[in-house]
Design a protein around this motif. Structure first.
Motif, mmCIF file in Angstrom:
data_model
loop_
_atom_site.group_PDB
_atom_site.id
_atom_site.type_symbol
_atom_site.label_atom_id
_atom_site.label_comp_id
_atom_site.label_asym_id
_atom_site.label_seq_id
_atom_site.Cartn_x
_atom_site.Cartn_y
_atom_site.Cartn_z
ATOM 1 N N ASP A 70 81.348 26.366 -12.680
ATOM 2 C CA ASP A 70 81.718 26.933 -11.392
ATOM 3 C C ASP A 70 80.564 27.707 -10.763
ATOM 4 N N GLU A 71 80.749 28.102 -9.515
ATOM 5 C CA GLU A 71 79.758 28.940 -8.825
ATOM 6 C C GLU A 71 80.455 29.695 -7.702
ATOM 7 N N TYR A 72 80.018 30.931 -7.499
ATOM 8 C CA TYR A 72 80.528 31.716 -6.371
ATOM 9 C C TYR A 72 80.057 31.085 -5.073
ATOM 10 N N GLN A 73 80.857 31.267 -4.028
ATOM 11 C CA GLN A 73 80.389 30.832 -2.715
ATOM 12 C C GLN A 73 79.633 31.968 -2.049
ATOM 13 N N GLY A 74 78.555 31.599 -1.390
ATOM 14 C CA GLY A 74 77.783 32.583 -0.644
ATOM 15 C C GLY A 74 76.672 33.239 -1.441
ATOM 16 N N LEU A 75 76.501 32.868 -2.695
ATOM 17 C CA LEU A 75 75.383 33.416 -3.471
ATOM 18 C C LEU A 75 74.350 32.303 -3.684
ATOM 19 N N SER A 76 73.083 32.635 -3.407
ATOM 20 C CA SER A 76 72.043 31.621 -3.568
ATOM 21 C C SER A 76 71.590 31.564 -5.025
ATOM 22 N N LYS A 77 70.836 30.511 -5.344
ATOM 23 C CA LYS A 77 70.322 30.338 -6.715
ATOM 24 C C LYS A 77 69.538 31.548 -7.201
ATOM 25 N N SER A 78 68.864 32.216 -6.265
ATOM 26 C CA SER A 78 67.995 33.327 -6.675
ATOM 27 C C SER A 78 68.734 34.664 -6.702
ATOM 28 N N ASN A 101 67.466 19.380 -15.344
ATOM 29 C CA ASN A 101 68.695 18.889 -15.998
ATOM 30 C C ASN A 101 69.862 19.861 -15.844
ATOM 31 N N LEU A 102 69.618 20.943 -15.117
ATOM 32 C CA LEU A 102 70.679 21.937 -14.912
ATOM 33 C C LEU A 102 71.382 21.659 -13.582
ATOM 34 N N HIS A 103 72.670 21.397 -13.656
ATOM 35 C CA HIS A 103 73.436 21.081 -12.455
ATOM 36 C C HIS A 103 74.457 22.196 -12.223
ATOM 37 N N VAL A 104 74.365 22.807 -11.055
ATOM 38 C CA VAL A 104 75.313 23.872 -10.715
ATOM 39 C C VAL A 104 75.789 23.614 -9.288
ATOM 40 N N LEU A 105 77.076 23.773 -9.054
ATOM 41 C CA LEU A 105 77.617 23.582 -7.704
ATOM 42 C C LEU A 105 76.888 24.500 -6.728
ATOM 43 N N ASP A 106 76.585 23.971 -5.537
ATOM 44 C CA ASP A 106 75.833 24.757 -4.557
ATOM 45 C C ASP A 106 76.809 25.536 -3.675
ATOM 46 N N ASP A 118 80.478 15.014 -4.806
ATOM 47 C CA ASP A 118 79.210 14.579 -5.423
ATOM 48 C C ASP A 118 79.111 15.073 -6.872
ATOM 49 N N TYR A 119 79.623 16.260 -7.123
ATOM 50 C CA TYR A 119 79.574 16.818 -8.489
ATOM 51 C C TYR A 119 80.360 15.922 -9.443
#
Ligand code: GLP
Length: 257
Positions: A70-78, A101-106, A118-119
């Motif tokens: 999972d990933e929070y919405q509104g937070l960038s990779k950095s 090779n690291l896949h994280v929802l954008d 796409d995920y």
């Protein structure tokens, strides 16, 4: 269908090393395993063990593909609170796991439907999840699949429960900074994994773990669906397994449920 395997460990450290051993076994069996990754405080110790094993030259993670839950919405990779950043610092930077090779929802993109679709396609194209790592939310969630009236099948957007926001506020400067929405693999995505490893630590999860393992399977306790998966291992420390042990009278360390 195999029964669920429950391993009870003394504490968080033993839970972490036992979980790392199972991941290592998977990697030794298949170098290019596709692993569903988890974040949060539960798997931190396990990632530390994997890093130690890599530093001592015992394992390589260079062929693994990882898909985070999972990933929070509104937070960038950095953003240090994003799950991407967590995995970059706790896995990629401290082992030979390749960032490509690291896949994280954008969580920054606005075309949420295509991000989610796409995920799913990418996971399928990589051969499907060989092993899915999971922590347990206090609401009974896995990934960010909160209590619901049905089990969501595919990767989708979720609104986070107040309890989850408060539980995760410890990673942020203040509760107001915790995003209220996230993207998560669906329950169906998680259940499609060939093997599942759930790790649970601490007293606050003890009642929930009992419901998950021995209660009725229902969408208001999302993790209870794991009872229907053919290959699940649960590693819980003494605190987290407290209610399970009390209600069942289990006194040893390994059980089939
Ligand atoms: C978070 C994550 C989950 C995680 C769970 C437990 O909200 N979305 O993937 O497993 O909550 O977190 P922790 O291990 O920090 O208790």
């Amino acid at each position: 269908m195999k029964k669920m395997k429950l391993i009870i460990t003394k504490n968080y450290e033993e839970m972490s090393s036992t979980a790392a051993d199972l991941v290592i076994k998977q990697i030794r069996w298949k170098n290019a395993s596709v692993i569903g990754l988890a974040t949060g405080s539960s798997p931190l110790g396990m990632y530390r063990c994997l890093s130690r094993e890599w530093k001592s030259g015992h394992i390589s993670l260079s062929e693994i593909h990882g898909y985070n839950l999972d990933e929070y919405q509104g937070l960038s990779k950095s953003d240090p609170q994003s799950f991407y950043y967590y995995l970059k610092t706790n896995l990629v930077d401290v082992t030979d796991f390749k960032e490509q090779n690291l896949h994280v929802l954008d969580g920054m993109r606005e075309d949420i439907d295509s991000v989610c679709a796409d995920y799913e396609k990418d996971i399928r194209a990589s051969g499907g999840l060989d092993l899915q790592l999971l922590g347990l939310g206090e609401t009974g969630h896995i990934g960010f699949n909160e209590p619901d009236t049905s089990f969501p099948r595919y990767t989708h957007q979720v609104k986070l429960e107040e309890k989850t926001i408060m539980a995760n506020a410890r990673f942020f400067a203040s509760p107001e900074q915790v995003p209220h929405a996230a993207l998560t693999m669906g329950i169906g995505t998680i259940m499609s994994a060939r093997k599942i490893l759930l790790i649970v630590s601490g007293l606050p999860k003890a009642k929930m773990l009992y419901q998950v393992l021995l209660g009725e399977v229902r969408p208001s306790v999302p993790a209870s669906i794991l009872q229907f998966h053919p290959d699940v291992t649960i590693i819980a420390d003494e605190d987290a397994s407290h209610v399970v042990r009390e209600k069942t009278g289990f006194g040893g360390t390994t059980y089939e449920l």
